[in-house]
Design an enzyme around this catalytic site. Structure first.
Site, PDB file in Angstrom:
ATOM      1  N   HIS A 138      34.128   8.151 -17.174  1.00 30.79           N
ATOM      2  CA  HIS A 138      32.915   8.882 -17.557  1.00 30.79           C
ATOM      3  C   HIS A 138      33.296  10.199 -18.224  1.00 30.79           C
ATOM      4  O   HIS A 138      34.476  10.540 -18.289  1.00 30.79           O
ATOM      5  CB  HIS A 138      31.992   9.109 -16.345  1.00 30.79           C
ATOM      6  CG  HIS A 138      32.612   9.880 -15.206  1.00 30.79           C
ATOM      7  ND1 HIS A 138      32.722  11.246 -15.198  1.00 30.79           N
ATOM      8  CD2 HIS A 138      33.153   9.453 -14.028  1.00 30.79           C
ATOM      9  CE1 HIS A 138      33.280  11.634 -14.064  1.00 30.79           C
ATOM     10  NE2 HIS A 138      33.557  10.575 -13.340  1.00 30.79           N
ATOM     11  N   TYR A 176      39.603   7.369 -10.496  1.00 32.98           N
ATOM     12  CA  TYR A 176      39.186   6.232  -9.667  1.00 32.98           C
ATOM     13  C   TYR A 176      40.191   5.113  -9.861  1.00 32.98           C
ATOM     14  O   TYR A 176      40.309   4.579 -10.969  1.00 32.98           O
ATOM     15  CB  TYR A 176      37.787   5.759 -10.087  1.00 32.98           C
ATOM     16  CG  TYR A 176      36.816   6.926 -10.260  1.00 32.98           C
ATOM     17  CD1 TYR A 176      36.094   7.420  -9.177  1.00 32.98           C
ATOM     18  CD2 TYR A 176      36.674   7.555 -11.512  1.00 32.98           C
ATOM     19  CE1 TYR A 176      35.237   8.507  -9.335  1.00 32.98           C
ATOM     20  CE2 TYR A 176      35.828   8.636 -11.676  1.00 32.98           C
ATOM     21  CZ  TYR A 176      35.103   9.107 -10.591  1.00 32.98           C
ATOM     22  OH  TYR A 176      34.270  10.179 -10.751  1.00 32.98           O
ATOM     23  N   ARG A 200      36.165  12.628  -7.126  1.00 28.76           N
ATOM     24  CA  ARG A 200      35.426  13.394  -8.137  1.00 28.76           C
ATOM     25  C   ARG A 200      35.146  14.762  -7.535  1.00 28.76           C
ATOM     26  O   ARG A 200      34.852  14.870  -6.336  1.00 28.76           O
ATOM     27  CB  ARG A 200      34.139  12.679  -8.541  1.00 28.76           C
ATOM     28  CG  ARG A 200      33.253  13.468  -9.502  1.00 28.76           C
ATOM     29  CD  ARG A 200      32.200  12.612 -10.238  1.00 28.76           C
ATOM     30  NE  ARG A 200      31.146  12.110  -9.382  1.00 28.76           N
ATOM     31  CZ  ARG A 200      31.037  10.860  -8.981  1.00 28.76           C
ATOM     32  NH1 ARG A 200      31.946   9.961  -9.347  1.00 28.76           N
ATOM     33  NH2 ARG A 200      30.043  10.466  -8.198  1.00 28.76           N
ATOM     34  N   HIS A 227      20.338  14.615 -15.335  1.00 33.84           N
ATOM     35  CA  HIS A 227      20.959  14.498 -16.663  1.00 33.84           C
ATOM     36  C   HIS A 227      19.928  15.117 -17.603  1.00 33.84           C
ATOM     37  O   HIS A 227      19.021  14.445 -18.089  1.00 33.84           O
ATOM     38  CB  HIS A 227      21.234  13.038 -17.024  1.00 33.84           C
ATOM     39  CG  HIS A 227      22.300  12.429 -16.160  1.00 33.84           C
ATOM     40  ND1 HIS A 227      22.608  11.105 -16.175  1.00 33.84           N
ATOM     41  CD2 HIS A 227      23.146  12.987 -15.251  1.00 33.84           C
ATOM     42  CE1 HIS A 227      23.588  10.864 -15.308  1.00 33.84           C
ATOM     43  NE2 HIS A 227      23.928  11.997 -14.735  1.00 33.84           N
ATOM     44  N   ASP A 238       0.802  -1.231   0.000  1.00 36.26           N
ATOM     45  CA  ASP A 238       0.000   0.000   0.000  1.00 36.26           C
ATOM     46  C   ASP A 238       0.836   1.283   0.000  1.00 36.26           C
ATOM     47  O   ASP A 238       0.300   2.370   0.182  1.00 36.26           O
ATOM     48  CB  ASP A 238      -0.912   0.010   1.229  1.00 36.26           C
ATOM     49  CG  ASP A 238      -2.032  -1.007   1.082  1.00 36.26           C
ATOM     50  OD1 ASP A 238      -2.292  -1.436  -0.057  1.00 36.26           O
ATOM     51  OD2 ASP A 238      -2.637  -1.361   2.108  1.00 36.26           O
ATOM     52  N   GLU A 292      32.694  18.008  -8.542  1.00 36.91           N
ATOM     53  CA  GLU A 292      31.628  18.354  -9.490  1.00 36.91           C
ATOM     54  C   GLU A 292      30.955  19.665  -9.106  1.00 36.91           C
ATOM     55  O   GLU A 292      30.533  19.847  -7.958  1.00 36.91           O
ATOM     56  CB  GLU A 292      30.571  17.237  -9.505  1.00 36.91           C
ATOM     57  CG  GLU A 292      29.364  17.556 -10.375  1.00 36.91           C
ATOM     58  CD  GLU A 292      28.402  16.379 -10.516  1.00 36.91           C
ATOM     59  OE1 GLU A 292      28.315  15.550  -9.587  1.00 36.91           O
ATOM     60  OE2 GLU A 292      27.738  16.291 -11.569  1.00 36.91           O
ATOM     61  N   ASP A 306      23.639  19.316  -8.656  1.00 36.85           N
ATOM     62  CA  ASP A 306      24.394  18.059  -8.766  1.00 36.85           C
ATOM     63  C   ASP A 306      25.838  18.379  -8.389  1.00 36.85           C
ATOM     64  O   ASP A 306      26.586  18.908  -9.213  1.00 36.85           O
ATOM     65  CB  ASP A 306      24.262  17.551 -10.212  1.00 36.85           C
ATOM     66  CG  ASP A 306      24.962  16.225 -10.434  1.00 36.85           C
ATOM     67  OD1 ASP A 306      25.407  15.598  -9.454  1.00 36.85           O
ATOM     68  OD2 ASP A 306      25.066  15.822 -11.613  1.00 36.85           O
ATOM     69  N   GLU A 364      32.662  17.757 -13.955  1.00 39.65           N
ATOM     70  CA  GLU A 364      32.883  16.764 -12.911  1.00 39.65           C
ATOM     71  C   GLU A 364      33.947  15.727 -13.235  1.00 39.65           C
ATOM     72  O   GLU A 364      33.667  14.535 -13.313  1.00 39.65           O
ATOM     73  CB  GLU A 364      31.567  16.052 -12.598  1.00 39.65           C
ATOM     74  CG  GLU A 364      30.819  15.505 -13.817  1.00 39.65           C
ATOM     75  CD  GLU A 364      29.549  14.753 -13.395  1.00 39.65           C
ATOM     76  OE1 GLU A 364      29.659  13.861 -12.554  1.00 39.65           O
ATOM     77  OE2 GLU A 364      28.458  15.082 -13.933  1.00 39.65           O
TER      78      GLU A 364
HETATM   79  N1  GLY Z   1      24.896  12.489  -9.862  1.00 33.53           N
HETATM   80  C1  GLY Z   1      24.975  11.917 -11.130  1.00 33.53           C
HETATM   81  C2  GLY Z   1      26.022  12.547 -11.932  1.00 33.53           C
HETATM   82  O1  GLY Z   1      26.919  13.155 -11.394  1.00 33.53           O
HETATM   83  O2  GLY Z   1      25.974  12.543 -13.139  1.00 33.53           O
HETATM   84 MN    MN Z   2      26.643  14.960 -12.642  1.00 35.37          MN
HETATM   85 MN    MN Z   3      26.767  14.074  -9.497  1.00 38.87          MN
END
Ligand code: GLY
Ligand code: MN
Ligand code: MN
Length: 440
Positions: free
Chosen positions: A347, A385, A403, A358, A37, A405, A268, A381
């Site tokens: 990335h 790693y 990272r 995004h 529920d 960002e 972000d 960002e």
């Molecule tokens: N938080 C997801 C990114 O940094 O893309």
């Molecule tokens: Mn991001």
């Molecule tokens: Mn992020």
């Protein structure tokens, strides 16, 4: 907050681009069961909210430019006092007109009777297939119904066009009030990161730090824009680590990727800092490389530069740094060419940011990277790693994930870093952590 006037302006602009003889159908997201529920917290579909400012589930906006009896129709749940006692207030069709400025509103349960009639008089239907599969089926059914009536002289719309091309291009360019909202979201995200740094001590758990972030978000009336990533030690090398359940060890780094969402606009932000407040020599050396890569990338966020310029800049600095530290071996230019850095930096340097973390908007136009223009907001960002057990890499680097960002607005000249309030130099981080949380 985005005003009702701005929502109306957006609808007008979209309808101008659609032209007469067309219709747009924009459903919001469906409620989603978490277990039995209990539902997941509801969040309106971004395209729908962008055009309506309407936060309830079970609603469909219809835009029909030039339609005599009203261009903006909203299908929504009816007011039902008995139901509202259980599940909360509803605007109802009256509220849809009075508060949300619809020209006309109908109970969403009647949409099957009303929409086919509206479709009949149009030759172009703007609707995005695939985003709401259940609703897709209903749209297809309605069109088949009309087709069947074709022999009786009914007209069928002859073109289906995805609304994304028009709408997502609009969403890519942020208005002054959107920038204001995004700056506020970023400011609150930064407060969360600062509070996390001030609270962090060895032997605390990652979820306790997540609670510090949430504390700042919720007290500002915001929610996380995405599940917060709070990864200590080698968890920092897992890009989307969200378990947040480990105890944090003295001598490890903590990577936090967390953003607040305000009025459906995301921030972000990522910061990486030592659990015990002091960077080790190895951590500092790698951190400085990422920080320099980020500075070089942010510098590229200028009108006229193409989308990929920040990525190219950060890859250059990261590769050179990795060579200098002996983690990559060879000539930087050759290593960049064969993308050797991807083992440690898998990335890209950023993405558009807006209502979706995004965010929407094309990255290429006509096969070429898009040019940056004032009003666009993107993240920058870069990261490094080094997975534990990385072959050919000295042990002292293993398990370090970093990272950094920030959210950056393209302006006429200098890049405007919306999230600059969160400390990020080694000196600033160590000073903030040494001072701890100020007495209340
Ligand atoms: N938080 C997801 C990114 O940094 O893309
Ligand atoms: Mn991001
Ligand atoms: Mn992020």
């Amino acid at each position: 907050m985005i005003t009702l006037k701005e929502f109306a302006r957006r609808r007008k602009q979209l309808m101008r681009m659609m032209g007469k003889g067309s219709i747009a159908i924009i459903p919001t997201s469906a409620e989603c069961i978490r277990n039995r529920d209990v539902e997941f917290p509801f969040r309106a579909d971004s395209d729908f909210y962008y055009l309506t400012g309407f936060r309830e589930p079970d609603a469909v906006a219809v835009l029909a430019p030039g339609r005599k009896h009203g261009e903006y129709l909203l299908f929504c749940r009816e007011s039902e006092p008995a139901m509202e006692t259980w599940t909360g207030r509803r605007a109802g069709t009256q509220g849809a007109v009075d508060t949300f400025c619809a020209d006309d509103a109908f109970p969403v349960s009647d949409i099957g009777e009303i929409l086919p009639g509206l479709l009949e008089s149009c030759d172009r239907v703007y609707y995005t297939m695939g985003a709401h599969p259940d609703f897709d089926k209903r749209v297809i059914d309605w069109v088949s119904q009309i087709r069947q009536g074709a022999r009786a002289g009914l007209r069928t719309p002859d073109r289906f066009i995805s609304i994304e091309h028009l709408l997502h291009d609009m969403r890519l360019y942020k208005s002054r009030s959107e920038v204001r909202v995004m700056r506020t979201a970023a400011r609150v995200a930064c407060r969360g990161h600062l509070r996390a740094m001030q609270a962090c001590r060895p032997e605390m758990t990652e979820y306790e730090i997540e609670a510090e972030l949430l504390h700042e978000f919720r007290r500002a009336g915001m929610v996380p824009a995405y599940p917060s990533i709070v990864g200590s030690g080698e968890n920092g090398c897992i890009l989307h680590y969200t378990e947040n359940r480990d105890r944090m060890r003295d001598g490890d780094l903590l990577l936090i990727d967390a953003g607040a969402e305000y009025d459906c606009y995301a921030s972000d932000v990522t910061r990486t800092f030592p659990v015990n407040g002091r960077f080790s020599l190895a951590q500092k050396a790698l951190y400085e490389v990422v920080l320099a890569a980020q500075a070089a990338a942010i510098k590229q966020v200028r009108p006229g530069n193409h989308w990929n310029a920040p990525h190219v800049a950060s890859v250059k600095v990261l590769t050179r740094g990795l060579v200098k530290l002996g983690i990559l071996k060879g000539k930087p230019a050759a290593l960049i060419k064969k993308e050797a850095y991807r083992r440690f930096y898998m990335h890209r340097t950023g993405h558009w940011l807006g209502m979706d973390v995004h965010d929407v908007g094309d990255y290429k136009v006509g096969g070429e990277w898009r040019e940056l223009e004032p009003g666009m907001v993107l993240t920058v960002e870069p990261g490094i790693y080094i997975a534990p057990g990385s072959r050919g890499v000295a042990k002292k680097w293993w398990g370090i994930g970093i990272r950094i960002e920030d959210d950056v607005l393209v302006t006429k000249d200098e890049p405007d870093v919306l999230s600059k309030a969160a400390p990020k130099t080694v000196a600033d981080i160590e000073a903030v952590m040494a001072a701890g949380r100020p007495a209340a």
